[in-house]
Motif scaffolding. Structure first.
Motif, PDB file in Angstrom:
ATOM      1  N   ARG A  76       0.832  -1.204   0.000  1.00 17.02           N
ATOM      2  CA  ARG A  76       0.000   0.000   0.000  1.00 17.02           C
ATOM      3  C   ARG A  76       0.868   1.256   0.000  1.00 17.02           C
ATOM      4  N   ALA A  88     -13.889  -4.424  -9.382  1.00 19.76           N
ATOM      5  CA  ALA A  88     -13.165  -5.354  -8.522  1.00 19.76           C
ATOM      6  C   ALA A  88     -13.874  -6.691  -8.374  1.00 19.76           C
ATOM      7  N   VAL A 104      -7.726  -0.869   0.207  1.00 19.79           N
ATOM      8  CA  VAL A 104      -7.576  -1.490  -1.104  1.00 19.79           C
ATOM      9  C   VAL A 104      -6.735  -2.754  -0.922  1.00 19.79           C
ATOM     10  N   ALA A 130      -8.801   5.414  -4.587  1.00 20.97           N
ATOM     11  CA  ALA A 130      -9.247   4.821  -3.321  1.00 20.97           C
ATOM     12  C   ALA A 130      -8.123   4.847  -2.288  1.00 20.97           C
ATOM     13  N   LEU A 131      -6.899   4.563  -2.734  1.00 19.42           N
ATOM     14  CA  LEU A 131      -5.756   4.648  -1.823  1.00 19.42           C
ATOM     15  C   LEU A 131      -5.594   6.057  -1.282  1.00 19.42           C
ATOM     16  N   CYS A 135     -14.525   1.485  -8.235  1.00 17.24           N
ATOM     17  CA  CYS A 135     -13.884   0.292  -7.663  1.00 17.24           C
ATOM     18  C   CYS A 135     -14.865  -0.887  -7.632  1.00 17.24           C
ATOM     19  N   HIS A 163      -8.727   2.329  -8.148  1.00 22.68           N
ATOM     20  CA  HIS A 163      -8.009   1.846  -6.965  1.00 22.68           C
ATOM     21  C   HIS A 163      -6.964   2.845  -6.491  1.00 22.68           C
ATOM     22  N   TYR A 190     -12.641  -8.300  -2.985  1.00 21.87           N
ATOM     23  CA  TYR A 190     -11.889  -7.045  -2.962  1.00 21.87           C
ATOM     24  C   TYR A 190     -12.855  -5.854  -2.923  1.00 21.87           C
ATOM     25  N   ILE A 243     -13.455  -2.717  -0.024  1.00 23.51           N
ATOM     26  CA  ILE A 243     -13.506  -1.284  -0.322  1.00 23.51           C
ATOM     27  C   ILE A 243     -14.837  -0.693   0.120  1.00 23.51           C
TER      28      ILE A 243
END
Length: 338
Positions: A65, A151, A97, A90-91, A147, A87, A155, A159
């Motif tokens: 990450r 995904a 993630v 999202a991080l 996402c 993604h 996963y 999220i």
């Protein structure tokens, strides 16, 4: 060491120090990059992205990450017009993630026409663009929607859970946000994942284990349940999962991620040994309640047969019809465009 070499080394160290403070890779002009590349040859420096560098010992201390975020920050500094999404966004928004989605090479190589990772083109009229710590990203709920539309189930559930946990919103709220992307490719998949979301899940590992229960027809446990502490009644035990299958069969479950033994914030000034001893004492007291405690790890997620055996050995049986219904529903929402 000559004066010139010493001056060059001091300059490189200064660049690396500044980058580490910013939690990014170090960017360098051509002359500096040549000097960095020479040091890559002796192994003291690594170059995870073209023209971007880090001390090897520092880079190897980062989890996937953090590595992905370092690359994103460096690329954002180098390309201020880029818009990060899916993604990557999202991080940046601080969502959970799963590591398998964090293939740093896809971040480095991403260029149009692959806007699901990084868009160097202008955003579409329907994009909502915001800035987080100086980095351009799609808005929080647009990011969540992207996402979930892309995904795999486990996963995506991680999220979705983290989005609810972070915003303190409900599953109904999430569904409402997804309605804003009605008609987008993958929206039926996103709604399907969101229908199982639960903000009580405290991390991505817990969410992914729960996704296994759902997909394989196992009873869905209650999450984050407080149980009485027979030794210190004022300090009840909280367990990640709790099944009450009958008045004779009650089972607690815990997800053991490495983070709680490595993250200083979670250790709270305790040593790893102290934390392990405390965990053993806690489990021994739970047994006083007559509760078996199942422990799940990330390794279990890669070995579903082992998870099956563990659950069945504990008296938790799957409903094969429910598992088949789930598979049919998942197939239906993933094999259609909208």
């Amino acid at each position: 060491m000559s004066g010139l070499r010493r001056a060059t080394q001091e300059k490189l160290d200064h660049i690396l120090d500044e980058a580490e403070c910013y939690r990014a890779l170090a960017l360098a002009c051509e002359d500096e990059a040549r000097a960095f590349r020479r040091r890559c040859e002796n192994g003291s420096i690594v170059s995870p992205a073209h023209g971007a560098f880090a001390r090897t010992i520092y880079w190897e201390s980062l989890n996937p990450r953090e590595k992905a975020l370092h690359i994103i920050r460096a690329e954002a500094a180098r390309h201020p017009s880029w818009i990060f999404r899916s993604h990557c966004a999202a991080l940046i928004w601080g969502l959970d993630v799963p590591y398998p989605l964090l293939d740093t090479t896809s971040i480095i190589a991403a260029r149009p026409p692959r806007p699901c990772i990084i868009a160097a083109r202008r955003p579409s009229p329907r994009d909502e663009i915001e800035s987080v710590d100086g980095i351009k990203v799609t808005s929080f709920w647009q990011t969540v929607s992207e996402c979930l539309r892309e995904a795999p189930f486990s996963y995506g559930l991680a999220i979705a859970d983290s989005a609810l946990r972070r915003t303190n919103q409900t599953r109904v709220n999430l569904m409402s946000h997804l309605e804003k992307t009605r008609g987008y490719p993958g929206i039926r998949q996103a709604r399907f994942i969101a229908s199982y979301a639960d903000g009580r899940s405290e991390n991505g590992g817990e969410s992914r284990v729960r996704a296994f229960f759902i997909a394989h027809g196992y009873p869905i446990p209650e999450l984050q349940v407080d149980l009485p502490n027979p030794i210190e009644p004022a300090r009840p035990f909280r367990v990640d999962y709790y099944w009450e299958l009958s008045h004779l069969l009650r089972i607690a479950g815990e997800f053991d991620g490495k983070q709680k033994y490595q993250d200083p914030a979670m250790l709270r000034d305790k040593t790893i040994v102290d934390s392990l001893i405390e965990e053993r004492q806690r489990e021994s007291r739970l047994t006083l309640l007559g509760l078996p405690v199942l422990r799940f790890t990330y390794e279990d997620l890669s070995q579903p047969a082992r998870l099956d055996k563990l659950l069945k050995a504990s008296g938790i049986s799957p409903d094969r019809d429910a598992a088949q219904r789930w598979r049919d529903q998942w197939r239906a929402v993933t094999h259609t465009r909208y």
